[in-house]
Structure formats: structure tokens, C-alpha cells
Design a protein around this motif. Sequence first.
Motif, PDB file in Angstrom:
ATOM      1  N   HIS A 273      40.568  20.482  38.745  1.00  9.95           N
ATOM      2  CA  HIS A 273      39.565  21.245  38.000  1.00  9.95           C
ATOM      3  C   HIS A 273      39.946  22.714  37.830  1.00  9.95           C
ATOM      4  N   HIS A 274      41.149  23.069  38.241  1.00  9.09           N
ATOM      5  CA  HIS A 274      41.660  24.437  38.073  1.00  9.09           C
ATOM      6  C   HIS A 274      40.666  25.468  38.599  1.00  9.09           C
ATOM      7  N   LEU A 275      40.127  25.193  39.782  1.00  5.25           N
ATOM      8  CA  LEU A 275      39.111  26.074  40.346  1.00  5.25           C
ATOM      9  C   LEU A 275      39.667  27.450  40.694  1.00  5.25           C
ATOM     10  N   ILE A 276      40.952  27.518  41.017  1.00  7.98           N
ATOM     11  CA  ILE A 276      41.561  28.784  41.424  1.00  7.98           C
ATOM     12  C   ILE A 276      42.461  29.359  40.331  1.00  7.98           C
ATOM     13  N   ASP A 277      43.205  28.506  39.642  1.00  6.59           N
ATOM     14  CA  ASP A 277      44.166  29.008  38.654  1.00  6.59           C
ATOM     15  C   ASP A 277      43.648  28.956  37.229  1.00  6.59           C
ATOM     16  N   GLY A 278      42.378  28.596  37.032  1.00 10.37           N
ATOM     17  CA  GLY A 278      41.815  28.519  35.689  1.00 10.37           C
ATOM     18  C   GLY A 278      41.141  29.814  35.268  1.00 10.37           C
ATOM     19  N   GLY A 279      40.466  29.760  34.115  1.00  7.62           N
ATOM     20  CA  GLY A 279      39.734  30.927  33.634  1.00  7.62           C
ATOM     21  C   GLY A 279      40.646  32.130  33.446  1.00  7.62           C
ATOM     22  N   ASP A 280      40.142  33.305  33.788  1.00  9.51           N
ATOM     23  CA  ASP A 280      40.909  34.541  33.628  1.00  9.51           C
ATOM     24  C   ASP A 280      42.128  34.586  34.543  1.00  9.51           C
ATOM     25  N   ALA A 282      44.359  32.457  34.902  1.00 12.08           N
ATOM     26  CA  ALA A 282      45.530  31.880  34.248  1.00 12.08           C
ATOM     27  C   ALA A 282      46.397  32.955  33.590  1.00 12.08           C
ATOM     28  N   THR A 283      45.771  34.064  33.170  1.00  9.45           N
ATOM     29  CA  THR A 283      46.526  35.125  32.493  1.00  9.45           C
ATOM     30  C   THR A 283      46.565  36.430  33.286  1.00  9.45           C
ATOM     31  N   GLN A 284      45.588  36.641  34.177  1.00 12.18           N
ATOM     32  CA  GLN A 284      45.498  37.928  34.878  1.00 12.18           C
ATOM     33  C   GLN A 284      45.847  37.845  36.357  1.00 12.18           C
ATOM     34  N   GLY A 285      46.174  36.641  36.828  1.00 11.52           N
ATOM     35  CA  GLY A 285      46.533  36.481  38.231  1.00 11.52           C
ATOM     36  C   GLY A 285      45.384  35.927  39.049  1.00 11.52           C
ATOM     37  N   TRP A 286      45.723  35.213  40.089  1.00 13.27           N
ATOM     38  CA  TRP A 286      44.720  34.569  40.933  1.00 13.27           C
ATOM     39  C   TRP A 286      43.862  35.617  41.648  1.00 13.27           C
ATOM     40  N   GLY A 287      42.565  35.352  41.707  1.00 17.23           N
ATOM     41  CA  GLY A 287      41.646  36.253  42.389  1.00 17.23           C
ATOM     42  C   GLY A 287      40.999  37.283  41.485  1.00 17.23           C
ATOM     43  N   THR A 288      41.355  37.301  40.201  1.00 15.45           N
ATOM     44  CA  THR A 288      40.870  38.339  39.298  1.00 15.45           C
ATOM     45  C   THR A 288      39.375  38.210  39.021  1.00 15.45           C
ATOM     46  N   MET A 289      38.771  39.307  38.596  1.00 12.76           N
ATOM     47  CA  MET A 289      37.371  39.335  38.157  1.00 12.76           C
ATOM     48  C   MET A 289      37.294  40.178  36.884  1.00 12.76           C
ATOM     49  N   THR A 290      36.312  39.891  36.037  1.00 15.50           N
ATOM     50  CA  THR A 290      36.135  40.668  34.812  1.00 15.50           C
ATOM     51  C   THR A 290      34.680  41.071  34.637  1.00 15.50           C
ATOM     52  N   TYR A 317      30.185  44.700  42.306  1.00 18.06           N
ATOM     53  CA  TYR A 317      31.610  44.370  42.384  1.00 18.06           C
ATOM     54  C   TYR A 317      32.451  45.571  42.007  1.00 18.06           C
ATOM     55  N   THR A 318      33.702  45.504  42.401  1.00 16.13           N
ATOM     56  CA  THR A 318      34.705  46.462  41.945  1.00 16.13           C
ATOM     57  C   THR A 318      35.969  45.691  41.574  1.00 16.13           C
ATOM     58  N   THR A 319      36.536  46.035  40.443  1.00 17.24           N
ATOM     59  CA  THR A 319      37.784  45.386  40.023  1.00 17.24           C
ATOM     60  C   THR A 319      39.011  46.208  40.414  1.00 17.24           C
ATOM     61  N   ASP A 320      38.802  47.311  41.123  1.00 18.28           N
ATOM     62  CA  ASP A 320      39.920  48.201  41.486  1.00 18.28           C
ATOM     63  C   ASP A 320      41.005  47.479  42.271  1.00 18.28           C
ATOM     64  N   ILE A 321      40.594  46.587  43.167  1.00 11.21           N
ATOM     65  CA  ILE A 321      41.573  45.949  44.053  1.00 11.21           C
ATOM     66  C   ILE A 321      42.352  44.844  43.346  1.00 11.21           C
ATOM     67  N   VAL A 322      41.689  44.128  42.431  1.00 13.59           N
ATOM     68  CA  VAL A 322      42.375  42.996  41.786  1.00 13.59           C
ATOM     69  C   VAL A 322      43.101  43.388  40.504  1.00 13.59           C
ATOM     70  N   GLN A 323      42.822  44.586  39.978  1.00 13.25           N
ATOM     71  CA  GLN A 323      43.530  45.026  38.777  1.00 13.25           C
ATOM     72  C   GLN A 323      45.023  45.126  39.064  1.00 13.25           C
ATOM     73  N   GLY A 324      45.805  44.454  38.251  1.00 15.53           N
ATOM     74  CA  GLY A 324      47.244  44.509  38.428  1.00 15.53           C
ATOM     75  C   GLY A 324      47.780  43.691  39.576  1.00 15.53           C
ATOM     76  N   LEU A 325      46.938  42.853  40.187  1.00 12.41           N
ATOM     77  CA  LEU A 325      47.390  42.047  41.325  1.00 12.41           C
ATOM     78  C   LEU A 325      48.417  41.008  40.890  1.00 12.41           C
ATOM     79  N   HIS A 326      48.065  40.225  39.880  1.00 17.37           N
ATOM     80  CA  HIS A 326      48.953  39.247  39.259  1.00 17.37           C
ATOM     81  C   HIS A 326      49.670  38.337  40.257  1.00 17.37           C
ATOM     82  N   VAL A 327      48.924  37.821  41.221  1.00 15.76           N
ATOM     83  CA  VAL A 327      49.483  36.797  42.126  1.00 15.76           C
ATOM     84  C   VAL A 327      49.377  35.442  41.428  1.00 15.76           C
ATOM     85  N   GLU A 328      50.471  34.754  41.306  1.00 12.58           N
ATOM     86  CA  GLU A 328      50.481  33.416  40.706  1.00 12.58           C
ATOM     87  C   GLU A 328      51.737  32.691  41.174  1.00 12.58           C
TER      88      GLU A 328
END
Length: 329
Positions: A273-280, A282-290, A317-328
Motif C-alpha cells: 500500500h506504499h504507506l511509507i514510500d507513497g504520496g509526497d 515518492a518525490t521528496q524523500g521518506w518522512g516528508t510533510m507538506t 508542525y514544522t517542515t524545517d527538519i524534513v526539508q531537503g532530507l531526501h532519504v530513499e
Amino acid sequence: MKMTSRLPLSCCVLGTLLLGAFSQAAQADEKIALLTSWYAQAEQGGYYQAQATGIYKRYGLDVSIQSGGPQVNGMQLLLAKRADVIIGYDLQLLDAVQRGFPAKAIAAPFQFDPQGLLTHASVTSLDGLKGKTILVSSSGQSTWWPWLKAQYHLTDAQARPYTFNIQPFVADDNVAQQAYVSSEVFQAQKAGVKSNFFLFSEHGYPPYGGILIARPDLIASRKEALAKFVRASMEGWVSYLQNPAPGNALIKKDNPKMTDDLLAWGVSQIKQHHLIDGGDAATQGWGTMTDARWQKTRNFMVNAGLLKADTDWKQAYTTDIVQGLHVEP
């Protein structure tokens, strides 16, 4: 005559010892206490994997993992500073912000909530729930049930308490119940019940799954450590989904009731079900938020009467920590 001064040998030895102690302290791993949302299971696999394989250690972190459960109030323990990071849920967090509690999401490892509805095989879509008894937990009453009820024109008269016992569902073809794709669905199969499962996120339910939540004061004072923790945790998830054996060994140690077949099922469903690697992710890295995704959840809660329209939802929330993380992978 030129005078020279010399420190006693004991002072030199003491100074050397103190320098050594300071050096060791500077190199000591930073402690982070993580509190999960439930008993150890596949949904926490990435964290156990990061611990088991030394990923946290490699990032200079000493992470302790404490299991949650039905009697554990994670938000309360976070605010009491008995945990540094908890695994929680967006709806819970937005409600906490509405109440003035200091808490912020720092990452969303699960892009989709594993929550859904388990039905007997005769129900082939969520449109077929009229007249069915639906088992809903107390937490479900203030999260997914208002969404499901509004989307499919159901009534509160259909709802009955869910006590995390699958037997009422097994015994009655007219019953549907809440379920995690990684647990109750597997239990139904083991019981030999022909069933269908509908993952709410695949039908428009907007929240993330397990998000990582910390206190704003900790984010301000230990931002670098939390950033390392998020990156290491997501690398743990990458590793876990490739070879879950190390993490599973620790999961079974923390939760002796957990079985190999249930863990294998959980991993397969997270992947399917792509619970971790789906949604945003897939393009912004695992753990991202928008912002856009959080706003969808905010809008749903306001429309369902779960959140006041004037709540400052961006404080959740804050996106400061996940911005640019790009773990995949």
C-alpha cells in the motif's frame, strides 16, 4: 637569576584526567527517548531496525524505544518530559494544539494511515455499509468515523464499541469493524473468514499515519539531534523494508506475543500500500510533510466539527527538519 614556575605533578595528572573526561563527554552519544503508539510491531519496524543495525549509533545517538499501548497517553508523557519524541497522529496533534498544548510534528514516516474497515466478503465497497453494524473504538469516534459517516451517509445508530477483539466480527456476517491492514486483516484470514478490507486513505481520508512529535522547546534547543534522529529513523525504514530480520528480533524481544508470520504480513502490507514510500515521499524523500497535506486534514476536521475554524493549525508542525532530507532507497 631567572625564576621558573612548575606545577606539581599531581596537578598535571589531574588536568590530564579532566581533559580526558571532557573529551569523552563531548563524544558521548546524544540520548533521545522515543515512545511508540502501540505494542512493538511492524509499524515501528524502522525504529527498531535503526537501533538493531547501529544506524542510530552511527549518527551519534543513544535512542531508547518505549512501547505504547491502550493505557499509555503519549501526549501526556511528552508534555511531562518523560519522552523526547512520540509517535502520534495528526488529528490528535491538531486537537492538542487547539487546546494550547506545546507539541509539533517534525516528520511523517507513514504517508498514509494504515487504518481501514474490515468487512465480510458480501460487502464489495464502502457504499455497501448501510444497515451494517460497525465496530468503532473510542478513538475512532473522534477520528475516522466522522469522515466515514459523512462520506457514505451512515448513522451513529450503526456504531458499536470495538474492544480490539475480532471474535464479534468472525461470528456475525452483518458486522464490519475498524482494522489496521497489518494486524486485524491478518487475524481474519487466520480465522478463515472471507473478507474485504478498505484502506481509508485510498478513498480520500487525508491524515498521515504515525507522525513523529516533539515539544517546541526541544526542537529549538536540540534541532540538530532531532534532525539526525529523523534521518537515521528513515534510513532504518529503508533498511527494514529491505531486510527486516534485525529489527524483528528486537520487536519480538519487546513484544513476545508477536509472531514471525504477523511481522511478515505487516511488512508486505506496508510495501503493497506504499504507506511509507507513497504520496509526497515518492518525490521528496521518506518522512516528508507538506503544507497542502496538513491543510486537507485541517479542513476535514473543521467540516467534521473536530477542530475550531480559527485554530492556528500551522502551529502543529514544522517542515524545517524534513526539508531537503531526501532519504530513499
